[in-house]
Structures are given as C-alpha cells and as structure tokens.
Design an enzyme around this catalytic site. Structure first.
Site, short mmCIF file in Angstrom:
data_model
loop_
_atom_site.label_atom_id
_atom_site.label_comp_id
_atom_site.label_asym_id
_atom_site.label_seq_id
_atom_site.Cartn_x
_atom_site.Cartn_y
_atom_site.Cartn_z
N GLN A 8 0.74 -1.10 0.00
CA GLN A 8 0.05 -0.16 0.12
C GLN A 8 0.88 1.24 0.19
O GLN A 8 0.40 2.36 -0.18
CB GLN A 8 -0.92 0.01 1.34
CG GLN A 8 -1.92 -1.05 1.36
CD GLN A 8 -2.79 -1.23 2.42
OE1 GLN A 8 -3.06 -2.22 3.37
NE2 GLN A 8 -3.45 -0.27 2.79
N ARG A 55 -8.23 -0.47 8.38
CA ARG A 55 -9.22 0.49 7.83
C ARG A 55 -10.07 1.36 8.89
O ARG A 55 -10.94 1.53 8.91
CB ARG A 55 -10.59 -0.38 7.28
CG ARG A 55 -11.36 0.43 6.37
CD ARG A 55 -12.29 -0.56 5.49
NE ARG A 55 -12.92 0.21 4.36
CZ ARG A 55 -13.76 -0.09 3.48
NH1 ARG A 55 -13.90 -1.51 3.41
NH2 ARG A 55 -14.13 0.45 2.61
N CYS A 56 -8.92 2.16 9.83
CA CYS A 56 -9.31 2.73 10.95
C CYS A 56 -8.43 3.85 11.15
O CYS A 56 -8.70 4.64 12.08
CB CYS A 56 -9.37 1.67 12.15
SG CYS A 56 -7.65 1.41 12.54
N GLU A 96 -12.86 4.78 5.26
CA GLU A 96 -12.73 4.08 6.42
C GLU A 96 -13.99 4.37 7.56
O GLU A 96 -14.17 3.55 8.38
CB GLU A 96 -11.37 4.45 7.37
CG GLU A 96 -10.24 3.85 6.39
CD GLU A 96 -9.01 4.31 7.21
OE1 GLU A 96 -8.16 3.45 7.06
OE2 GLU A 96 -8.90 5.58 7.77
#
Lengths: 783, 289, 162
Positions: A221, A368-369, A738
C-alpha cells in the site's frame, strides 16, 4: 472554484463508471501472483508450531534432497548478513527468521526455495526444527505480573511493557469525575481481528546480477516507503531498487508493513540471481501478518443529571503481540486514539494507553481505521449508550444534547485535536428521519410487551484521517505528505501519477475527475498511474483514508499550477492581458466577449508550438502536498436488529448510514466504499475473532473459523449523506474509505445491547455471537 | 495448501475399484466429490498413497422410486439432490438437508454417498438418513450387502464399511401417506458446518396421532445421533406443542456435544432442543397437508 | 517420484494437453500450466470461491479439484466470457452497477453468477444471494453485485419471448 462540469468532462460529483473495470471483469488484472518471470523460483516459509520456545537445532538435509530444491535460508544465515532482525515501523525490531527462540505460533523460522511451488511445499515439511518449549504468555493483563515470562531477550529493559502514553489533563478530569453527580463506566474489549483482504500478501523479488537492479513486485500500500526501507535496511542503493505495486486485491491496512517473507525473497533472489516468488497462504496471512485492534479499554464519563457530559477518562491496555510492528505515525504509539472524545463537547478529558508484549503475532496495524480511530469511536459510542441507559435517556437525545455545535468549528478538543468542520446534528437528524426512528421506538415498545426482542443502535462517530501535517506526523521518519505529477500532451490529453496506491478505491477514475474539475479536460482523456517507484512521485501510500485528503489536494494544487501557466498562454494567444481573462472549466475567455476564447486543448497544443517569449515549453506540474491539518469526516449510523429468542441469532433488519465526507468526487464510488466498510464492521461486531488458547495455539487462523460474511449474512445498506466541506482542503473533500468500518461496530453492538437493555444488559463484548446472546437469555430466564 | 504426492487411478467399474481397495488397503482412499477429502489432503492431514477416482463408474448417480423405495445412487451430486423435483415434492426433509450443505460450488461436486461414507458427525445427511431409517448398499470383495443406517456410524470418521467396500446406494422405504419431515440447521454463516442441526420425520395416522417418528442430530456427538428415546416418546401421541416440547427435551438429553469455536456444549444442547421443536413442528405441518 | 498423467482439457474452447502430477490442483493447471491467470486463489480451506470456474457448466472451486480429474472435460473461466470481442451481459452488469472494487473476487463471482443465471434466468434477490453464497467479497458488501446480476438477467431476457 467548484463550477459544475458537464457529464462529458466528468469533474466533481459525477458518478463516472470506473476505468479500471475493463481488465478486472475480463480476468486480465495483474496481481503479484500473476507475475511470471523467466527462471522464476518459489519460496515457502517454515513456521513455528509453538507460541514460545527455544530453537535447539535446525536440520535441512532432508529438505535439500527434494527434487528441485535450491536453498534453505535460516535465521543463522541472515544473522551473518546482519538481517536476522529488521526494524518495525514502530521503534522496535522483529525477527525476519527466528534466531534463539520463537515468540508466537506461526512465526517464521526458515525459508525454502525450490524450482516449483509444490517442491517448495515439500521442502518446508522436511525441515526439522527441534524446540524446547517455554512458558507462554497470552493474557495481556498478566504481561506485567511479577512472575510473567519475559518475552524479549533482545531489549535492554527486561519487561513486557512496551510504552506508556498519555494525553489530556489527568487532575482536572479526576476532579470532574469526583464532582459530577453521574458517572457511567464501561469496560470494552475491541477484539483481535484481521483485515483479511481477499488477496494475501506476497512478492516477486527479482535481482538482476548483470545490472544490479532489484525489482520487487509487491503487495504494498506504500511502495515508495517500502523502497526506502529496503534500501536502508538491506543496504542496497536506493536508485537500484524498483518497487512495483501492480493490481492489489484489497489492502485495508494489511499491506502496509514489511513482512519477513518479503525480506527472505529478496535475500534469496540476491543469493541465487533469479526471481523469487513468495505468496503466503490464507492461513499464513491470518496467523502471522498484521492483525488489528486487541485493545482492552475502560471509559468513564462524568455527567450532569440532565445528561450534559463533563469529562471523559480512558485507560487502555494494548496487546501488540511479540513485536511492536504497529503501523502508526512515529510519535503516536496509540495512533490517533485520543480522538476518543468523539463528536461530543467534553470540557475535560484524559487518556492513557499502555502497550505490552505477548506470545502472539506482531502488530497491530491500522485496519481501515486511520490509526486506532475505530477503537476510539467504538469506545465513546458504547460509553455514551451506557450513560444514556443509566440516565434512562434516549440515546439519540443524549447525543444531540452533547454534540459539538456547528458554530464551534474549528473545534479544539481537550485531547489536542483541531476538528476542521462538522455538523453532527444534521447527520443525526437525517439518519433519524431515514430510519423512521420514532416509529421504530414505538414498534420496539409493542414488541417488548409481547416478549419479542428488537433493538435500535446508534453510532455518531467522528473520524480523523488524512495523516498528516509534517510538523507532527511521520512514518519511520518519512513525513506524510503525498504527491501528484501531471503532464498535458500536445493534443490536450494527460497523464497523472501519484504517490498513493489504490487497492480497489478506484483512483484511476477519481483522481482524473479532480483534474477534470480543475482544468476542464474530460476525465476520459486522463490516464492515472500509481505504484511504480521508478516513475511515480514520492508518496506515503494509501491507507488511513489519506489519498483524497493528501494526494487529492496535491492533484488539485498541481492542476492549479498548470492552470496558472495556461492562463499566461491563453493571454498570449488571445493577445490580451491575464487580468482580462475569465475561466470556466475547459476554457479561458475574454471578459464580456465569450466568443473570444481558447480551450484547454488549444492551450496545450500551444504549449509545444506557440509560446510567449521566454516561457519554458511544455504543460506540466508536480505538487508535494503537506496537509495543514487532518480532516474529520463524520456520520450517524442506525442499526435495527431482531433477536431470535430460541437460538440467540441476531438478524440485522436495517442499517441506515449517513456519512459526511465533505465534497464528493464520485458518489458511486463513495457509496461502494460505504457498503464494503459496513460489511467489515458487521463481521467484526458479530462474527470475527483471532484468539490464542493458553498454550499459545491460535484459534480462528483460517477462513473456516475466521468468518467473512457471505451475501446471505449481509443486509442491504441504506445510505445517505450530508456535506460539510473541509475548510482547509483545496477541494473541500475529507476522505471516506474508513468511516464505515470506524463507525459501524458500535452501531451493531448498541443495537444488540438495546434489544436486551430492558433485561438489565449494559454491555456485551464483540464478537456478539448467537451463543453469547443465548447465554444472556438463559441467565435472564428468557427462552 | 499443496497436497503430498500420491498415485491416482480411475477404475471404470465397481469390481475394478474394489480390487484396487483390496490391493492398497489402508493406503487407498476413494475419491468421489472430494470436497471433504481434498481439503484434508491440502492441509496434509490426510495422506493416502493411492486415490481411487470412482467418478467415471457408470450408473452410480440416479434418483428414482422403485420397488417401494426411494433409491439414490451414491455418486449423485448434492446439487442434483437439491434440484430434484421428486425430492423437493415428496421428500422435503432431504431437500432441506442438501441445500444447506456447504455452498453451491461444493454441492456441484459433493456426493450424497461421500457425505455419509466420510463418517464426519458434522456432515448433514447422516442425521436425515437416521430420521428416515434409511439403508445403505455397499459393495465389496464379498459382494453386495445392505446396512441399516442405525448400524452405519461407528465412531468419528469411522463407519461400518469394510476397507474394501464402496457405498453404492442409499435406500429409503417410501413412507406412507401423511408422512413428512424437515431439517433445521444453525450455522455461523453459509458454508460452515452445523453448530447443531436436527432432522425430524413423522408419520401421522388419520386421527393426527403419530405412528412413527425419526429424529437425527448433526454435529453434537462423535457420530450423527439417532434420538431413539425422543422417537419412542412420540409414538402414539398427538403432536401438540407440549408433546413436541417434551420430545425436544428428550432429544437434547441424547446429544453429546463438545465445546468448540461454534459455542459451548450447553448452547449446542439448547440448540438441539430448539431445533428439534422447530423441525418437528414443520414436519407435522407438512405431514398434515 | 510419482507418475505423471497425460491429460486433455478443453479450456475456454481450446484443447490443452499436458503431463501433470496427480496432485496438481486444477487452479494451478489453469494459472501456471495454461497461463490463464484470471482465476484467483484467496484461501487454503475451500472457503472463499475466488477460484470458481465452470466444469461442464457447473460451478466448482478449482482449488479443490485435481487437474487429472478434468481430463476429457470442459472448463470455462472468466477469460472465456467475452464472445467475439463483446463483453458478456454479466461483465457489462458488473461494470455498470459498480459490482467490483479491487477485482480479486470478480472472476469467481462472474462464474458463479453465470451458473446461477443459466439455472435460474430470473432470480429473486434472495436467490441471487444464495447463488453467490460460495463467493466471498471484502470490498463491495455484495449489494452492487446483486444489482449487477439483476442487470445481466434483464439484459439476457431482452428479446426472449415471454
């Protein structure tokens, strides 16, 4: 600035269909495992069966006899090259291949390389490792006990304590706690879970001994950051490393760290002079790569009797596994957890977090936070519900009473954040309306009278994303700017490259839309590339919802530089001064004489053929954007559940999600992101857990037991939106990827607890399985 | 992920398959659907030296009524069981069962014979066949024999099949009028094994009284369990709510679940009670139509 | 060293011959021997369906089937959906309805959806969700995949007399 564009131009707000779809729907994507190079060989990791054990010996003589076997690399081999340990992203080091001892089940112990994948698997089974078991520590609450086994022999301080971090005003908060008439408390565990993207992690490491160039196809990523780290840690000159993140099958934070398998593949390629492919299996992915969460939290809210909140006190124990491989900005051991005052105007607050080591896989990454924001949002949303229940107040009413009012933005939180903008009541009221909240409460009352169990759960979350400003944020020292480079061709088409890397977020479609908005070039005329470090400008990658806030801003800024130059060229072509020109998307025209105009395409051509004297040819720009602040998307989610009294099953009847991410580039893509994130939140709230038994055996380490919902378990999601632009962002956008994962777990949990609240239930830890509900019903005498 | 090396052979007839089983003994496994066996081989938990692929043997896949029996060939795919109009209309309990086995792709390959022969208490058809008092036909070196289903499941992963025997057919006596059944399964998600599941089959007389009852339990013991005490209790009674509730309690007491990631033993017992109640209620509803 | 087996598989309409180990999984035959990498591997417990292909028209998980078993049989993968340069209505549907994000589950999802529509040309939403219940997706939450299948079902019905 935000003049609407036509559908053909496709700027902000258009639901343009995705450019990247073509190759995916035809099976012509290029994922790492699709890469086949001449002479390519395969690696397989040998892993520890024990959670804590000393390595007595490693024998490879049987393994090396397998037909096609090429090499077995062990920790001792790496140690000779100074590579047995590597730095983590967070001020710690982790073993690449174990030397001395192993610290978690599934830890990497050896790396087998063979001509074929099947031979490599056969080799791995034949590597003989002799272990001497050591006492195992899996309960983080016991990590600091006097008799606890000390896990890390490599650290100077012989303790399982990693860090203590605190922020806020401890004394003032304590005073409020003591002085307030009401205090509500909740102990909430955010369980260990895993991002589990459908594509696992892997790489093809290709060292060319003739050119000395190392090319790594990598599930990454953050390709540039990874290149720099490989250079620094591996001692390979950075200009000779090319990292290519091709198509990535989902990331969700799992593909931010550097994993031992990557390093082993690189070492093997350097040693053999051949490309080495390493792709982990799903079990390896779940058991050894970046887990998420594992936060054991306590929140206390002090309030007046009418529900006005006065103070928030939070204490958290963070389980990081065997190595602190957290992917957090380097000054933030607990990430952005101090956003835990959430959407509410707390006058005072204090938050402290302690991290400990255990015999578990290392981490925790940001799933995803945006760096522990999910943990924070979950905690405050649960705590507010506990307070509402205690005060016998409606949870929506309690929230509306305490929201930071819209006129208080930019808002200084007591834990140090400056929220850019927000209108929490608007999102809440829209969600209540979409849900038909009052009718739902009526229905619940009727059902309760008949003994039926129905629950309504609300979550009004505030997110903080877009890390981040250089004065505060860096990962492994590298500042968290991002970049965009745009080049316009003579025929008015364009290519743009970014420092981010999409794993499904649709960048090839959305970033051209920003350029289309700024320059009026149709989005279909713009090609977008990411992921090749030889060509893309340096960036920190895609995670933490940062692409739109940071790279999106860079894109707008680069486009504006181009527009500035375009204005000069237009003035030259129209023989007027720049001040006499007006802009509408796609053209400059003379004020008052719209027929005297030059299109952006005319101007592009002129940039190569007919320039003002002294002007540099070409029409391009690059921008590296250091954001002045983070952005604060927010929303209100409402979940309606029905419980089956006989089996404890939870049926999600409805889920209403109102999100505010400021200005939206592509509504279709935003909605898709919301659907996906809510589904992840559902899984976390009701289904998922990675745990370890007292012998250190991992449970939930494959897809039979780590449960990903199918289309049958997943409900339809009802989405809505409000729009409160970010005042500091060039296009007013905030990022949204997110939010659904951040805001939804609390909505699900609040709903189930609400269904049982009349029985005295105040909290249930996730995952809320059917058997947990059933047990509660048994205890309460309901069946 | 990668299975170990093995030899592969594809007989065209049952006698060929049987001789191969005799030749290789414990080192051989039958490959029918492979949807239980191949996953175990990929994890290297099963390591047969020989795989005998019986998928090319003719005349082993069929669903028909003949001679007073419903006869299902052992190689019949679960997707075909699920899709069969005959089964859906006359034997809904079998339709209920087939449709909740794993997922659509697995059902394309998984066979009803394999589902029984694997001897996994978590497989679904065992309970249903126990509830239906089925028989299985096995062919081995000593020829063909019929095994009543209640003698078929010996212990976990062990059935009454001899090492050289292949299961070839499942037979169910065509039930009399006013007979029906149902299968209720609770799973954590589609594709999982049952946390618990119950098969119930009843026959009612013209007065609505139960003349025959069969109850089978999935994944709550080392084998699929026939809840004989509950069955006996129901015979001769009108199946009202109270009677059903009591039978459900009895069935619960006959279950022997273990705690695991799907839940504590106590929960599974509670599920047996609840699902027995639901399965019996549905069976009665269907039988009364 | 085990024996190899000579197999002939009809893959997307083209005969493919090879000598393979018995243990070679069909997915590895498709991806590595035949070089068709559209079909993906997402797990090791037959749980995710990313590897779904059609075997003689039936959806199977190619990770749980040996290549030798495919001898003499017909396999259709995502690469076989395009017909004379034209996208299949399902491929169109996924694109129009935003039924994919990272694309990794998409090939398997397309194959399961195709099998569903061939069995049941006009499925309800519930039937669609059941039909794809063997395929996991982490990105879309399935809602737009359902719409994509409905889009395709409608398109495939166009011109078909009622």
């Amino acid at each position: 600035m935000n003049q609407p564009t036509s559908f053909e131009i496709g700027g902000m707000g258009h639901s343009v269909k995705r450019k990247e779809d073509g190759r995916f729907i035809q099976g012509k994507g290029n994922y790492v495992d699709d890469v086949h190079l001449p002479g390519m060989v395969f690696g397989q990791v040998v892993r520890s069966p024990y959670g804590h054990a000393r390595i007595k010996s490693i024998r490879i003589d049987e393994a090396i006899k397998v037909p096609g076997a090429l090499a077995v690399i062990t920790g001792a081999d790496l140690a000779a090259a100074g590579l047995a340990w590597m730095p983590t992203l967070f001020h710690d080091q982790q073993m690449v291949l174990a030397t001395g001892k192993v610290l978690f089940q599934a830890q990497e112990v050896a790396f087998c390389v063979a001509e074929g994948q099947y031979a490599a698997a056969d080799m791995a089974e034949l590597v003989e490792v002799e272990y001497e078991e050591l006492p195992v520590l899996v309960d983080p609450h016991k990590a600091l006990d006097p008799g606890a086994p000390i896990l890390r022999e490599d650290r100077a301080e012989k303790s399982n304590h990693i860090f203590h971090w605190e922020v806020g005003d401890r004394a003032a908060t304590q005073k409020e706690m003591q002085g307030s008439p009401v205090t509500a408390k909740v102990d909430a565990v955010f369980q260990r879970c895993h991002p589990a993207p459908l594509e696992t992690c892997g790489c093809v490491a290709d060292f060319n001994p003739v050119t000395s160039k190392l090319t790594i196809w990598l599930t990454s990523q953050a390709p540039h950051a990874h290149r720099t780290l490989f250079a620094i840690v591996g001692g390979i000159p950075e200009q000779n490393i090319r990292v290519i993140s091709p198509d990535i099958g989902g990331g969700f934070g799992n593909k931010v760290p550097i994993y031992p398998g990557y390093v082993c593949a690189v070492v093997a390629s350097l040693k053999l002079g051949r490309p080495v492919k390493w792709m982990e299996t799903r079990s390896e992915n779940l058991q050894s790569t970046g887990f998420a969460r594992d936060y054991h939290m306590t929140a206390e809210i002090a309030a007046e009797r009418d529900g006005t909140v006065k103070a928030l006190r939070v204490k958290t124990l963070a389980d990081h596994g065997a190595f602190n491989a957290a992917a957090q900005p380097s000054k933030f051991p607990a990430g952005l957890f101090s956003i835990c005052t959430g959407s509410y105007d707390f006058p005072k607050a204090f938050c402290e977090v302690d991290g400990v080591y255990t015999n578990k896989a290392p981490g925790g990454i940001a799933y995803r936070c945006s760096f522990r924001v999910t943990e924070a949002a979950y905690l405050i949303e649960r705590a507010m519900d506990v307070l509402a229940q205690q005060l016998k107040m409606d949870p929506a009413e309690l929230r509306l009473k305490n929201f930071i009012p819209p006129d208080k933005f930019p808002y200084q939180s007591p834990l140090g954040w400056t929220y850019d903008s927000g209108d929490y009541p608007a999102a809440m009221n829209l969600a209540l309306k979409m849900a038909g909240y009052e009718d739902l409460r009526k229905e619940q009352a009727e059902k309760r009278a008949k003994g039926e169990l129905m629950g309504i759960g609300i979550s009004s979350f505030t997110e903080v994303v877009g890390a981040g400003p250089g004065h505060t944020f860096d990962i492994a020292g590298i500042k968290m700017f991002d970049s965009c480079e745009i080049r316009i061709h003579p025929t008015g088409k364009a290519i743009a490259r970014l420092g981010t890397k999409s794993q499904g977020q649709g960048h090839e479609t959305t970033f051209p839309q920003i350029i289309a908005q700024e320059l009026g070039i149709p989005q279909s005329d713009i090609v977008l590339e990411e992921g090749d470090t030889d060509t893309a400008p340096y960036g920190l990658g895609t995670y933490a919802s940062r692409s739109t806030p940071v790279a999106g801003a860079a894109t707008a800024m680069a486009a504006r530089k181009i527009r500035d130059k375009a204005r000069k060229i237009a003035a030259h072509l129209l023989e007027v001064s720049e001040e006499d020109l007006e802009w509408e998307p796609g053209k400059f025209f003379v004020k008052g004489v719209p027929s005297k105009a030059k299109t952006i395409q005319d101007i592009a051509f002129a940039a190569y053929t007919n320039l003002p004297a002294g002007m540099e040819p070409g029409l391009e720009a690059v921008n590296y954007y250091d954001p002045p602040n983070l952005t604060f998307p927010f929303g209100t989610y409402i979940c309606v559940v029905d419980l089956d009294k006989g089996t404890g099953e939870i049926k999600v009847r409805r889920f209403i999600a109102v999100d505010d991410c400021g200005n939206i580039i592509n509504p279709m893509i935003v909605e898709g992101q919301i659907h996906g994130g809510l589904t992840e939140g559902l899984a976390i709230a009701l289904m998922q857990l990675i745990s370890y038994d007292e012998s250190g055996n991992v449970q939930g380490g494959n897809f039979m037991d780590y449960l990903v919902p199918t289309a049958v378990e997943t409900p339809n999601w009802e989405t809505g939106k409000t729009c409160t632009p970010s005042p500091h962002h060039p296009i007013g956008a905030k990022g949204v990827g997110e939010s659904p994962n951040v805001g939804s777990p609390a909505a699900f949990v609040n709903a189930v607890v609400d269904a049982l609240s009349h029985l005295g239930v105040t909290h249930i830890d996730m995952p809320i399985t059917s058997w947990k509900v059933w047990q509660i019903l048994q205890e309460k005498g309901i069946s | 992920m990668i299975p170990p090396v093995f030899e592969y052979v594809r007989p065209n007839t049952i006698p060929e398959a049987v001789s191969l089983l005799q030749l290789h003994g414990e080192d051989a496994k039958i490959l029918s659907g492979g949807q239980s066996l191949i996953p175990m081989m990929k994890l290297r938990l099963a390591r047969p030296g020989w795989l005998i692929d019986i998928n090319h043997i003719a005349n082993l896949a069929y669903i028909r009524e003949a001679d007073g029996y419903l006869k299902i060939g052992a190689l019949t795919r679960e997707a075909d069981v699920e899709g069969s109009d005959l089964i859906r209309s006359k034997y809904p309990i079998i339709h209920d069962t087939a449709r909740v086995i794993a997922d659509p792709q697995v059902r394309s390959l998984a066979t009803i014979g394999g589902n029984l022969a694997h001897g996994d208490p978590a497989n679904d058809h065992g309970a249903t066949m126990l509830a239906l008092d089925a028989e299985v036909v096995a062919t081995g070196a000593n020829g063909e024999r019929t095994i009543p289903i209640r003698d078929f499941f010996v212990s976990i992963f062990a059935t009454a099949l001899e090492p050289d025997e292949i299961l070839t057919e499942i037979r169910i006596s065509v039930p009399p009028a006013r007979s029906a059944g149902a299968y209720f399964k609770l799973e954590r998600k589609v594709g999982d094994f049952a946390t618990a599941a119950v098969a119930a089959q009843v026959t009612l007389d013209s007065g609505g009284s139960c003349t025959k009852a069969g109850i089978g339990l999935t994944n709550v013991g080392p084998t699929p369990i026939k809840a004989g005490t509950a069955e006996a209790f129901l015979r001769g009674k009108t199946l009202d709510a109270e009677t059903i509730a009591e039978a459900a309690r009895l069935a619960m007491d006959e279950s022997q679940p273990s705690a695991d990631l799907r839940g504590p033993a106590e929960y599974k017992k509670g599920l047996v009670k609840e699902l027995t109640k639901r399965a019996l209620t549905r069976a009665v509803e269907r039988a009364s139509r | 060293m085990a024996n190899t087996h000579h197999i002939r598989v009809r893959l997307n309409g083209v005969e493919k011959e090879a000598d393979v180990e018995a243990r070679l999984l069909l997915i590895h035959f498709i991806r590595d021997v035949a070089g068709q990498t559209g079909t993906h591997l997402g797990c090791d417990t037959t749980s995710c369906g990313a590897c779904t292909v059609l075997l003689d028209g039936q959806p199977i998980k190619s990770c749980t089937f040996f290549a030798v078993q495919a001898d003499g049989r017909e396999i259709l993968t995502v690469e076989g959906l395009v017909n004379g340069g034209k996208l299949h209505p399902l491929q169109e549907g996924f694109h129009q309805e935003h039924g994919l994000q990272c694309g990794f589950c998409t090939p398997g999802m397309l194959m399961s959806s195709l099998a569903l529509l061939e069995r049941n040309p006009n499925p309800t939403e519930e039937e669609i969700r059941w039909g794809i219940s063997g395929n996991l997706c982490r990105c879309t939450g399935y809602q737009n995949i359902v719409k994509a299948v409905q889009h395709a079902a409608a398109k495939m019905h166009e011109g078909v007399p009622a």
